[in-house]
Each structure stands twice: as structure tokens, then as C-alpha cells.
Design a protein around this motif. Structure first.
Motif, PDB file in Angstrom:
ATOM      1  N   MET A   1     -20.175  14.456  36.718  1.00 27.52           N
ATOM      2  CA  MET A   1     -19.010  15.207  36.258  1.00 27.52           C
ATOM      3  C   MET A   1     -18.028  14.287  35.520  1.00 27.52           C
ATOM      4  O   MET A   1     -17.866  13.146  35.865  1.00 27.52           O
ATOM      5  CB  MET A   1     -18.337  15.858  37.458  1.00 27.52           C
ATOM      6  N   ARG A   2     -17.416  14.867  34.502  1.00 26.04           N
ATOM      7  CA  ARG A   2     -16.603  14.053  33.610  1.00 26.04           C
ATOM      8  C   ARG A   2     -15.134  14.479  33.618  1.00 26.04           C
ATOM      9  O   ARG A   2     -14.225  13.673  33.635  1.00 26.04           O
ATOM     10  CB  ARG A   2     -17.213  14.241  32.217  1.00 26.04           C
ATOM     11  N   LEU A   3     -14.941  15.806  33.610  1.00 24.93           N
ATOM     12  CA  LEU A   3     -13.558  16.295  33.502  1.00 24.93           C
ATOM     13  C   LEU A   3     -13.389  17.599  34.274  1.00 24.93           C
ATOM     14  O   LEU A   3     -14.203  18.505  34.141  1.00 24.93           O
ATOM     15  CB  LEU A   3     -13.274  16.553  32.024  1.00 24.93           C
ATOM     16  N   ILE A   4     -12.370  17.667  35.120  1.00 29.24           N
ATOM     17  CA  ILE A   4     -12.094  18.949  35.775  1.00 29.24           C
ATOM     18  C   ILE A   4     -10.633  19.352  35.543  1.00 29.24           C
ATOM     19  O   ILE A   4      -9.756  18.513  35.351  1.00 29.24           O
ATOM     20  CB  ILE A   4     -12.395  18.956  37.302  1.00 29.24           C
ATOM     21  N   VAL A   5     -10.449  20.669  35.549  1.00 34.46           N
ATOM     22  CA  VAL A   5      -9.092  21.207  35.488  1.00 34.46           C
ATOM     23  C   VAL A   5      -8.829  21.880  36.824  1.00 34.46           C
ATOM     24  O   VAL A   5      -9.662  22.637  37.320  1.00 34.46           O
ATOM     25  CB  VAL A   5      -8.950  22.233  34.336  1.00 34.46           C
ATOM     26  N   GLN A   6      -7.708  21.547  37.449  1.00 27.08           N
ATOM     27  CA  GLN A   6      -7.321  22.191  38.708  1.00 27.08           C
ATOM     28  C   GLN A   6      -5.998  22.904  38.494  1.00 27.08           C
ATOM     29  O   GLN A   6      -5.102  22.363  37.854  1.00 27.08           O
ATOM     30  CB  GLN A   6      -7.114  21.144  39.812  1.00 27.08           C
ATOM     31  N   LYS A   7      -5.895  24.130  39.031  1.00 25.90           N
ATOM     32  CA  LYS A   7      -4.610  24.829  38.922  1.00 25.90           C
ATOM     33  C   LYS A   7      -4.086  25.142  40.322  1.00 25.90           C
ATOM     34  O   LYS A   7      -4.826  25.605  41.183  1.00 25.90           O
ATOM     35  CB  LYS A   7      -4.791  26.127  38.127  1.00 25.90           C
TER      36      LYS A   7
ATOM     37  N   LEU B   1      -4.160   8.323  32.682  1.00 23.94           N
ATOM     38  CA  LEU B   1      -3.224   9.178  33.423  1.00 23.94           C
ATOM     39  C   LEU B   1      -3.895  10.411  34.023  1.00 23.94           C
ATOM     40  O   LEU B   1      -4.807  10.978  33.424  1.00 23.94           O
ATOM     41  CB  LEU B   1      -2.132   9.684  32.465  1.00 23.94           C
ATOM     42  N   ILE B   2      -3.422  10.824  35.191  1.00 24.67           N
ATOM     43  CA  ILE B   2      -3.720  12.176  35.664  1.00 24.67           C
ATOM     44  C   ILE B   2      -2.693  13.054  34.947  1.00 24.67           C
ATOM     45  O   ILE B   2      -1.489  12.777  34.999  1.00 24.67           O
ATOM     46  CB  ILE B   2      -3.564  12.296  37.201  1.00 24.67           C
ATOM     47  N   VAL B   3      -3.194  14.056  34.235  1.00 23.51           N
ATOM     48  CA  VAL B   3      -2.313  14.841  33.376  1.00 23.51           C
ATOM     49  C   VAL B   3      -1.844  16.092  34.115  1.00 23.51           C
ATOM     50  O   VAL B   3      -2.653  16.895  34.566  1.00 23.51           O
ATOM     51  CB  VAL B   3      -3.076  15.251  32.090  1.00 23.51           C
TER      52      VAL B   3
ATOM     53  N   VAL C   1      -7.083  17.227  34.783  1.00 27.51           N
ATOM     54  CA  VAL C   1      -5.884  17.906  34.289  1.00 27.51           C
ATOM     55  C   VAL C   1      -5.458  18.868  35.386  1.00 27.51           C
ATOM     56  O   VAL C   1      -6.280  19.631  35.898  1.00 27.51           O
ATOM     57  CB  VAL C   1      -6.177  18.715  33.011  1.00 27.51           C
ATOM     58  N   VAL C   2      -4.199  18.796  35.762  1.00 29.94           N
ATOM     59  CA  VAL C   2      -3.696  19.711  36.787  1.00 29.94           C
ATOM     60  C   VAL C   2      -2.681  20.642  36.123  1.00 29.94           C
ATOM     61  O   VAL C   2      -1.793  20.189  35.412  1.00 29.94           O
ATOM     62  CB  VAL C   2      -3.006  18.929  37.928  1.00 29.94           C
ATOM     63  N   VAL C   3      -2.872  21.943  36.360  1.00 30.16           N
ATOM     64  CA  VAL C   3      -1.912  22.920  35.837  1.00 30.16           C
ATOM     65  C   VAL C   3      -1.145  23.470  37.031  1.00 30.16           C
ATOM     66  O   VAL C   3      -1.753  23.814  38.048  1.00 30.16           O
ATOM     67  CB  VAL C   3      -2.651  24.068  35.109  1.00 30.16           C
ATOM     68  N   VAL C   4       0.167  23.526  36.927  1.00 29.99           N
ATOM     69  CA  VAL C   4       0.932  24.072  38.063  1.00 29.99           C
ATOM     70  C   VAL C   4       1.772  25.273  37.666  1.00 29.99           C
ATOM     71  O   VAL C   4       2.257  25.390  36.546  1.00 29.99           O
ATOM     72  CB  VAL C   4       1.908  23.045  38.708  1.00 29.99           C
TER      73      VAL C   4
END
Ligand code: ADP
Ligand code: ASP
Ligand code: MG
Length: 409
Positions: free
Chosen positions: A1-7, A129-131, A37-40
Motif C-alpha cells: 500500500m502506498r497512499l490512504i485517505v482517512q476521514k 508530512l501527514i496532510v 491524507v486525513v480529512v476532518v
């Protein structure tokens, strides 16, 4: 795994303590080489508070200003989360929708994402960076801040996952996944391990607020695997994915309700070509999304046309209907805000018959009157009086065998 997006949704970041917990969770999934990438969302209840304040100032707050205001909630949570991650010793930075290049149309308070300038986030990854991205917001062509409609952080997350070509998108909420119906209304509701994009789209559009419909549309269009999980408990959650043959075996997989419906009726309308088009063009031009429409059989050249709209748009819809009603010499225009829509959804409807008849029978047995009906290939919806909502959910859930003892993979 290379990239995950978490919300992470509002409840998940609802207090300083929760933000610290979420920071630990993010750091734990930051394995070597993995970009996150974290979306909040805004902290739970904050967006509602902002809306309330706006209405205390003005009965009809300007939509551009509304977006400036509402977008501020996510700025708070994303900056606090970045600080919490830095405090654990990891590199993180928070960004607004504008800073990560989320470009939308200009439909303030319900804007649609048109493009994401992915290179902006890729630059941040190069710095290790953790974005952390403020969900629910973007900018339009003229650089006005826009928001994506209530629950819109889900859409920010899935849209970012597709733009960045992420391996997966995880939506963390206060429930363990997508259930057969709202687990907060029916304790017998069961978590689904898998649900198809089509079923999830129908569930989202008919009231299951666990995912915003635009998020599911993005996921389907760009084939993004979406996991809905709890930010409080460990577990596999629910995978939202392409339909497979198991999914067709069960006639109904979910029941939804939507208390947000208002019914506008235009009574005594001349039954001639062009009238419906006139009414619905005016409503569409005001950017109001109509859900159900019903036209009665005509009597002596006159008919009644009713349609449902979100309660938020009820006042505006009534005003518009009154104007058009006058133009077309309708006898009366009415509104009823005490409406609910109950829907049953399942990919299996394609291959099973008699499901609508069963739904109507179950509601009739409880003396629940059906005011409007609409169907799609995999959904049947009925508009009923608000006060019967919970009862209808429970009896249908039982009648279609969705309780804990029944299993669907
Ligand atoms: P978040 O703040 O994490 O975005 P939301 O409040 O928008 O969370 O959505 C989660 C809520 O959706 C749950 O608390 C639950 O009450 C509701 N919900 C409605 N239908 C369902 C369903 N079928 N499965 C799971 N949750 C549902
Ligand atoms: N904060 C926004 C809302 O409450 C967006 C979101 O939570 O997804 O609707
Ligand atoms: Mg939500």
C-alpha cells in the motif's frame, strides 16, 4: 500500500481528548513509506451552532457569507489535529480546501467539486508530512469559499482519494459500519460486511446519513474502495464496492428513513402540455432538488401536482410554487412539512418479485397511510406522516428478516 485517505467525522473529533485519540490512531497507521491524507469534519455540533448563529442574525443569511462561516468549523478541527500529531513527534500540517486545490462550482452551501489540483498535496508528501485537510470546503472560480452540503467531508475524502489515486479511503464515524438500518433507531440492526455502490447510493439518497451521496457517486465513478469504520472500536467495518452475485440473493438489504421531507401541492392545475415543465423549471432554476413527484388523474380538465423537497428548501419552494400557481391559474398551493420518507433498498429487487406488495401490506397492517410512492430498480420509497417513522422502520426491518439472526455476507 502506498497512499490512504482517512476521514474522521464530527463525533470522532468532538473534543480535545477525542482529537488526541485520533492523532494516535493516525500515527499508528503511518507505516514506512505510506502517505496519509486525513480529512476532518468540524467538531461535533459546531456546524449546527454556526448555522443557528447565522439565523439569529438574519432570517435569510446570504449564501456566500454562510459558506465563509460554515467552513470555519473544519479549520479549527484540522489545525488542532495537526498540533496533536506534531505533539506525538510526527510531521503534519493542516490545509484548507483552497490550499489543497479543491475547486468547485459556485452553488454556495451545496457546491460540487469540479477539479482537485493534486500536485499541491504531492508537494507536502515530498516533505514527509501527514496532510490534514479541512473537509466540506473548496473555492469557486472567483476564489469564493464554498461548502459541499451537510455531511460533505465524506465527499472531500472520496474525491481526494480518487484525485490522488489512493489505494483506499477509510471513513471513520461513530458506528461500526453501514447497518441494515440506522442502529440508533433499531437496536436489532446488523452491520453489513459489504454493500454495493448502487445500494449505498440509494441508501445515502434516501436518508442514511452515514455517507453523503456525492461521496458514493465519486467512489463508484472512479472505483475507489471505501471502508466505513468506527473511530471508537476496532473492526473491519463495511466495504462499499462493486456489486457481486451474493448481493443479489437477498431481496432487501437496507431500510432508510428521511424526516427532512416537505410536500408542496399545487391544486387545480389545468391538465395541458407544458404545465409540469413550467413548474419544475422554476424550482430547478432555484437550485432546489425535487425528490418525488405525483400527479393525480384529472377531473374536468384540472389535476393536482405534488412534489417533495428538502425541508430547508420548503419556504423558497412554496414561494416559487405560489408565483407559478398564479401564472397557470391554479386553484391553491399548499405545503405540509410533517412528512417522512421510508425506503427499502436491495440489489436483490432485480431478481425477486412481490417486494412492493409486501412493503405496502406491512405498512397497512400498522394503519400507516402511504401518501406518495416512488421506485427505482433497487429501491421502493413511500412518503408517510412523520410520526410513524420509527414504527415503520421497525416493522419493515422485521418483516424483511434483517434482524441480527439473519446473515448477509
Ligand atoms: P459523522 O459525523 O462521522 O460524519 P454522521 O452523523 O454523518 O457521522 O453519520 C453517522 C450516523 O449515521 C450514525 O450515527 C447513524 O445514526 C446514522 N445512520 C443512518 N443510517 C445508518 C445506517 N444504515 N448504517 C449506519 N449508520 C446509519
Ligand atoms: N461539518 C459539516 C456538517 O456538519 C460537514 C461534515 O461533517 O461532513 O455537515
Ligand atoms: Mg457525516
Amino acid at each position: 500500500m502506498r497512499l490512504i485517505v482517512q476521514k474522521y467525522g464530527g463525533t470522532s473529533v468532538g473534543s480535545v481528548e477525542r482529537i488526541k485519540e485520533v492523532a494516535k490512531k493516525i500515527v499508528a497507521s503511518k507505516k514506512d513509506g505510506l502517505d496519509i491524507v486525513v480529512v476532518v469534519s468540524a467538531m461535533g455540533g459546531e456546524t449546527d451552532k454556526l448555522v443557528e448563529m447565522a439565523y439569529e442574525i438574519s432570517p435569510e443569511p446570504g449564501k456566500r457569507e454562510m459558506d465563509m462561516l460554515l467552513s470555519s468549523g473544519e479549520r479549527v478541527s484540522c489545525s488542532l489535529l495537526a498540533m496533536a500529531i506534531q505533539n506525538i513527534g510526527y510531521k503534519a500540517a493542516s490545509f484548507t480546501g483552497r490550499q489543497v486545490g479543491i475547486l468547485t462550482d459556485s452553488a454556495h452551501t451545496k457546491a460540487r467539486i469540479k477539479k482537485i489540483e493534486a500536485h499541491k498535496i504531492n508537494r507536502a508528501f515530498k516533505e514527509g508530512l501527514i496532510v490534514i485537510v479541512a473537509g466540506f470546503q473548496g473555492i469557486d472560480e472567483k476564489e469564493n469559499v464554498t461548502t459541499l452540503g451537510r455531511g460533505g467531508s465524506d465527499t472531500s475524502a472520496v474525491a481526494l482519494a480518487s484525485a490522488l489515486n489512493a489505494d483506499l479511503c477509510e471513513i471513520y464515524s461513530d458506528v461500526e459500519g453501514v447497518f441494515t438500518t440506522d442502529p440508533n433507531v433499531e437496536p436489532e440492526a446488523r452491520k453489513l460486511n459489504k454493500v454495493s455502490y448502487e445500494e449505498m447510493m440509494e441508501m445515502a439518497s434516501s436518508g442514511a446519513k452515514i455517507l453523503q451521496i456525492r461521496a458514493v457517486q465519486f467512489a463508484k465513478k472512479y472505483n475507489v474502495p471505501v471502508y466505513v469504520k468506527s473511530s471508537f472500536k476496532k473492526g473491519d467495518g463495511t466495504l462499499v464496492t462493486k456489486e457481486d452475485s451474493d448481493m443479489e440473493e437477498i431481496e432487501v438489504s437496507g431500510i432508510t428513513y428521511d424526516k427532512d421531507e416537505a410536500k408542496v401541492s399545487i391544486i387545480g392545475v389545468p391538465d395541458k402540455p407544458g404545465i409540469a415543465s413550467k413548474i419544475f423549471n422554476v424550482v430547478a432554476d432555484a437550485n432546489i432538488v425535487i425528490d418525488m413527484i405525483i400527479q393525480n388523474i384529472s377531473h374536468e380538465g384540472l389535476t393536482d401536482i405534488s412534489f417533495t423537497v428538502p425541508k430547508n428548501d420548503a419556504k423558497k419552494s412554496l414561494e416559487l410554487a405560489k408565483v407559478v400557481g398564479k401564472e397557470i391559474a391554479a386553484k391553491d398551493v399548499k405545503i405540509d412539512k410533517n412528512m417522512s420518507k421510508i425506503s427499502i433498498i436491495g440489489a436483490g429487487m432485480r431478481s425477486h418479485s412481490g417486494i412492493a406488495a409486501k412493503m405496502f401490506r406491512v405498512l397497512a397492517k400498522e394503519n400507516i397511510n402511504i401518501l406518495m410512492i416512488s421506485t427505482s430498480e433497487i429501491k421502493i420509497s413511500c412518503v408517510i406522516k412523520n410520526k410513524y417513522t420509527e414504527l415503520a422502520v421497525r416493522v419493515l426491518h422485521k418483516a424483511f428478516g434483517l434482524g441480527k439472526e439473519n446473515k448477509r455476507k
